[in-house]
Design a protein around this motif. Sequence first.
Motif, short mmCIF file in Angstrom:
data_model
loop_
_atom_site.label_atom_id
_atom_site.label_comp_id
_atom_site.label_asym_id
_atom_site.label_seq_id
_atom_site.Cartn_x
_atom_site.Cartn_y
_atom_site.Cartn_z
N UNK A 1 -0.14 1.60 27.70
CA UNK A 1 0.28 2.46 28.82
C UNK A 1 0.47 1.68 30.12
N UNK B 1 3.08 7.97 29.65
CA UNK B 1 4.00 7.73 28.54
C UNK B 1 4.23 6.23 28.37
N UNK C 1 5.33 15.10 34.92
CA UNK C 1 4.14 14.37 34.53
C UNK C 1 3.42 13.84 35.77
N UNK C 2 2.68 12.74 35.62
CA UNK C 2 1.92 12.19 36.75
C UNK C 2 2.40 10.78 37.06
N UNK D 1 -4.29 0.73 34.75
CA UNK D 1 -5.18 0.62 35.91
C UNK D 1 -6.47 1.40 35.66
N UNK E 1 -8.63 3.38 36.89
CA UNK E 1 -9.01 4.32 37.94
C UNK E 1 -8.47 5.69 37.59
N UNK F 1 -0.26 18.33 37.11
CA UNK F 1 0.64 18.08 35.97
C UNK F 1 -0.12 17.48 34.80
N UNK F 2 0.37 17.73 33.59
CA UNK F 2 -0.23 17.03 32.44
C UNK F 2 0.21 15.57 32.44
N UNK F 3 -0.57 14.73 31.77
CA UNK F 3 -0.22 13.31 31.63
C UNK F 3 0.98 13.13 30.71
N UNK F 4 1.09 13.98 29.72
CA UNK F 4 2.07 13.77 28.66
C UNK F 4 2.15 15.05 27.84
N UNK F 5 3.14 15.14 26.95
CA UNK F 5 3.21 16.34 26.11
C UNK F 5 1.97 16.46 25.25
N UNK G 1 -7.20 6.93 30.47
CA UNK G 1 -6.50 8.22 30.48
C UNK G 1 -5.19 8.18 29.69
N UNK G 2 -5.11 9.00 28.69
CA UNK G 2 -3.85 9.17 27.96
C UNK G 2 -3.56 8.12 26.91
N UNK G 3 -4.40 7.10 26.80
CA UNK G 3 -4.07 5.99 25.89
C UNK G 3 -4.09 6.43 24.42
N UNK H 1 -1.16 8.64 23.66
CA UNK H 1 0.14 7.95 23.59
C UNK H 1 0.29 7.23 22.25
N UNK H 2 -0.78 6.60 21.82
CA UNK H 2 -0.70 5.88 20.55
C UNK H 2 -0.61 6.87 19.38
N UNK I 1 0.96 9.73 19.54
CA UNK I 1 2.37 10.17 19.50
C UNK I 1 3.22 9.14 18.77
N UNK I 2 2.93 7.84 19.02
CA UNK I 2 3.72 6.80 18.35
C UNK I 2 3.60 6.92 16.82
#
Lengths: 252, 252, 252, 252
Positions: free
Chosen positions: A45, A65, A89-90, D1, D3, D14-18, D233-235, D238-239, D241-242
Motif C-alpha cells: 500500500x 488501494x 476514498x481517503x 506510513x 500513522x 470515507x471508507x479506505x477501499x471497497x 490500515x487496509x493492508x 488490499x492483499x 482483493x488481489x
Amino acid sequence: MATTEVTSNAVAANPLAPPLPDLSPQAELALLARMLFREGYDDHLAGHITYRQPDDTLLVNPFGLTWDELKASDVMRIDLDGNVLDGKWTVTPAIPLHLELHKARHDVGVAVHNHPRWGTIWADLQRIPGVYDQTSAQVAGDPALYADYQGAVNDVGNARRAVDALGDARMALLANHGVFVVGRDIAMAHHRCITLEWRCRQAWHVEAVGGGVPLDPEVHGRFAKPFDHISFPGLWEAMARRELRADPGLLD
Amino acid sequence: MATTEVTSNAVAANPLAPPLPDLSPQAELALLARMLFREGYDDHLAGHITYRQPDDTLLVNPFGLTWDELKASDVMRIDLDGNVLDGKWTVTPAIPLHLELHKARHDVGVAVHNHPRWGTIWADLQRIPGVYDQTSAQVAGDPALYADYQGAVNDVGNARRAVDALGDARMALLANHGVFVVGRDIAMAHHRCITLEWRCRQAWHVEAVGGGVPLDPEVHGRFAKPFDHISFPGLWEAMARRELRADPGLLD
Amino acid sequence: MATTEVTSNAVAANPLAPPLPDLSPQAELALLARMLFREGYDDHLAGHITYRQPDDTLLVNPFGLTWDELKASDVMRIDLDGNVLDGKWTVTPAIPLHLELHKARHDVGVAVHNHPRWGTIWADLQRIPGVYDQTSAQVAGDPALYADYQGAVNDVGNARRAVDALGDARMALLANHGVFVVGRDIAMAHHRCITLEWRCRQAWHVEAVGGGVPLDPEVHGRFAKPFDHISFPGLWEAMARRELRADPGLLD
Amino acid sequence: MATTEVTSNAVAANPLAPPLPDLSPQAELALLARMLFREGYDDHLAGHITYRQPDDTLLVNPFGLTWDELKASDVMRIDLDGNVLDGKWTVTPAIPLHLELHKARHDVGVAVHNHPRWGTIWADLQRIPGVYDQTSAQVAGDPALYADYQGAVNDVGNARRAVDALGDARMALLANHGVFVVGRDIAMAHHRCITLEWRCRQAWHVEAVGGGVPLDPEVHGRFAKPFDHISFPGLWEAMARRELRADPGLLD
C-alpha cells in the motif's frame, strides 16, 4: 535514442503508434500507478502520486488501494491544504510532503513517492548509484540524498526540510526509506521514475562484481538534457498501451 | 546438443516438431522481437532489428512500438539509404548504424540492437564475459567491445566507426550502452542473441561468488563452429510456437 | 517435514489431497517436464528425460519440443539401443548417455538432464554447493562432479565414462555444462531435481554475502535417508495438480 | 506510513477501499496462504499456518495441498492436542511445534511456518538481517535465532525448546531451516511475514555490495510500535482483493 531527428520526410508524416483513447487526468494517474507498479514500485500500500491540475487542485491516489488495482474513478482530488474535494476514498496522512512540494515548486506537475525494488536498495545504502549506461543517463544530475530521518512525514516542518533538501533535483533517495521523483507532467515523471529504477538496478549489478566504468559525466549531461524539455517520444503512450491491453477496465 | 547426427534411420524420417504456419518476412521479424523481449531484450522502446530482403530493402521494427506488441503488419520497409518505402509508422533515428552495417557486411541478413538485461551489465562493466558452459559456447569468439561513445548514433561517421570496430565479430558490447548482434538469417540472429544473454547472465553469477573455471577455448570453438553454418535444429521454430501460443494475433 | 508419522488415527484415514486422474506413463513424463521447466529447467530445447518401462523400453521427450509444451502424445518410445519404436517426432542425438546409464544402473527408472538456472551456475563453478538447510538436505550425498569435457555426448565411450563418474550418486554436476539426476521413479527424480536446484540457489546466495554455516552432515544424512525409499508424501501429486490447472491439455 | 492521523474530517468518513465479502475464518486462512505464497512463502508442500479460534480449536492448512491452491473448504480443524475435529484431508506431522506454541502463548492467534525465499537465506546464514529501511522496520525487535537442530519437529520436547527459544519474539529464524512468525490475528501475522521477507531481501542486497547504514534502532522501535497494537490500515484487505481478483474460487 535521445533524438527527435527523423530519417525521411515521408515517415515524419506517419504517427509513432496507434492513438490512445482520450484520457482524463484521473485515467492518466491510474495508468502511471499501474505502469510503475509493473516496474518495481510495488511495496503493497506504500506510495503516493500527486498530479497538479490547472486549477491548482491536486489529484492523488487513495490511501487504501494498491497501484495495480487503481482505476480512474478511484482517484481523489484535494486542495493545496490537503482538504478532500472529491473522491470516495481517503488520502494518505503522508500528504504534507507533497503539499509543501507543490507550494514550493511550481514547475512540478507530478510528484511520486514509493519504495521501489532497486531504488530502495540505494536508499538503504545511503549512496548515489553511478550512471553506467545510456538508459541510466536519461535523467540529468544525481538524485538528492535526504538523510535526516528524525520526524514523521506528516509533520509540516519536516516536509519543508525535505523539500529544501530536494532543491532543484529531479529525484531523491530518502535515506533508509525510498525514493521521491518529480516531473513537469505525467510522462516526464514516468520517464524519470523508470530511469532511476534502471540506474539503481544496473549500478547494483555492476558493484556486486567489483565495479564498472561510469559514463563520462559530460556524456550523461548531453543524453539527459533533451528530456528536461521534451518527453521520450512515444514512451508513455507505449507503456499506456501495455496497461490497457492487460486491463482495459482501468479507465472506468 | 550441438550435433545433427541422428540415432536411427526410422526417426530421421520424422519431423522435429509440428510445422509452423507460413510466415511472411514481416511475421518473422515480429516473432523475433517478441522472442527476444521474453529473453530480456525489453528496455521499453529501445531496440531495432533490421532484416535484409532479397531485393536489398530492409525490414525494420517501428520506432514507437515495443517488442512485445509488434505484429507483422506493423513492420516497416526502408531502402539502404533509410528512406521509408512501406509501413504506417516511423523508423528510429538511430538507423544509420544498421544502414552502414548492411552496406559493409553482405553476409549479414539480420542485425539486432537493444539493451538486454544481462548483456547491458557487461556493457556497463566494459569487460568481456567469460564462457563458462556449453550453452554460452554456442557462438564463436568473443563479443567486440566498442568503447568509443563520443558521437550520436544517428551520425553516419560514428556509425561507420562502430561498424569498423565490430569487424567480423558476431556480436558486440557497446560500452555503457547495450549490445549489437548480427546473423545471416533470422534464426541465426535469434540464436546468437539468446546465447549472448545466457553467457552474460552465467558469467555474472560466477563472478559474484568469486569466479569459476572458463571453458577451454578449444572446446568453445568446437561447440560453436557448426552454428556459423547451420541453425540449432528446431530452436527458432520452438520459440515461434511459444509466441504463437501466447498471442496468435501477432501474425496479423 | 521428512516424516510420515501422523498425529491422529482419524486423519490417517483421510486422503492427502484430491485424486489425480489416471495418468499414462507418457502423461507422467510430460508432467515431469512441465514441472521442471517451471522450476528452472528451461534452457530452450535442451534437456532429455528417459523413463524406463517394465518391458525395458524407454520413454523419452522428443528432441524438437520444449518442456513447457510437451503433451503425453508427443512422448517417444525407444529401445535400449536407441532405436525408435514409437512416436511421431525425433530423439536427441545425445541419447547414448541415457542408454549407457540405463544399461549400467538397473535401479534407475528415470534420468534427467538439462541446464537449469542455478544448477548450471555450480557446474560453471566446478564446485559442489554446500547444504545450508533442510530443504537442500532432502537428497543424500553430494552431486558427483564430472569434469572431463573432452568428447561429444553422442559418443558411446564418453557416455560410459560419464556413467562411471556418476557412480552411485543420485545427481551430478556436468562441469561447464549442466546437471544429471537419476531416480527410481518419476516422483523421486522430480524430488531430486528440485532439491538440487534449491540447494544450488541457496548456496549461491549464501556465498554471495560471505558464506554461512553448512548443515551438520549427520543431520543431512538423517533428513535425506527416507527419501531414498519413499517419496515425499503428496509432493509429486501437488505439482501435477499445478500443471493440470495451468493446462489440462497436456494429457492429450 | 505508520500513522492513522487523517488530514480532513471529510475524508475520515470515507471508507479506505471497497468492502470485502464476508469471510469465514477458513477463508481468511486460505487468503493468508495465497498471499504469502505470492510473497515467496512457496517451498512446494512446506509450511503450516495455525489460526486459533474463540473455542480454542485451531484451524490449519492441510498437509498435502500447496498454499496457492488452498480453498476455504480445504482448511482443517484440530484441537490443542492435535486431534482432527473436522476436514477432509490430513494434518502435518510437524504440528507439535504449533500446539506447544499455542499452549504457551495465549497472545498468539496465528502462527506461520515456511521456508520463504529470502528469510531462508538468513536462516542458512545463521545471522540476523539488519534493518535498513522503513518497510523493514514495521515489526519491532529482531527475529529470534533458534540454532539447535538436534531433534525432529514432531517431537514434543523439541517443540517446547523451540517455543522457549522464541520467547516473546514476533518472528524467528530457524537455523538451516526456515522462519516462524506469530501474530495476534491474521492481519498481524500477514504483516509480520511480509515485513520479515522484505527485511531479509533488502539486507541481502545491501550486504552483497558491501553493506549499508542500518536504521537507528530508536527509529526502528518508533516505526514498529503501533503495529503491535493496530494493523497496517487496509493492508490485509488490499492483499485479499488481489487474491480474490486472481481466483474468486478460493472462497469455496
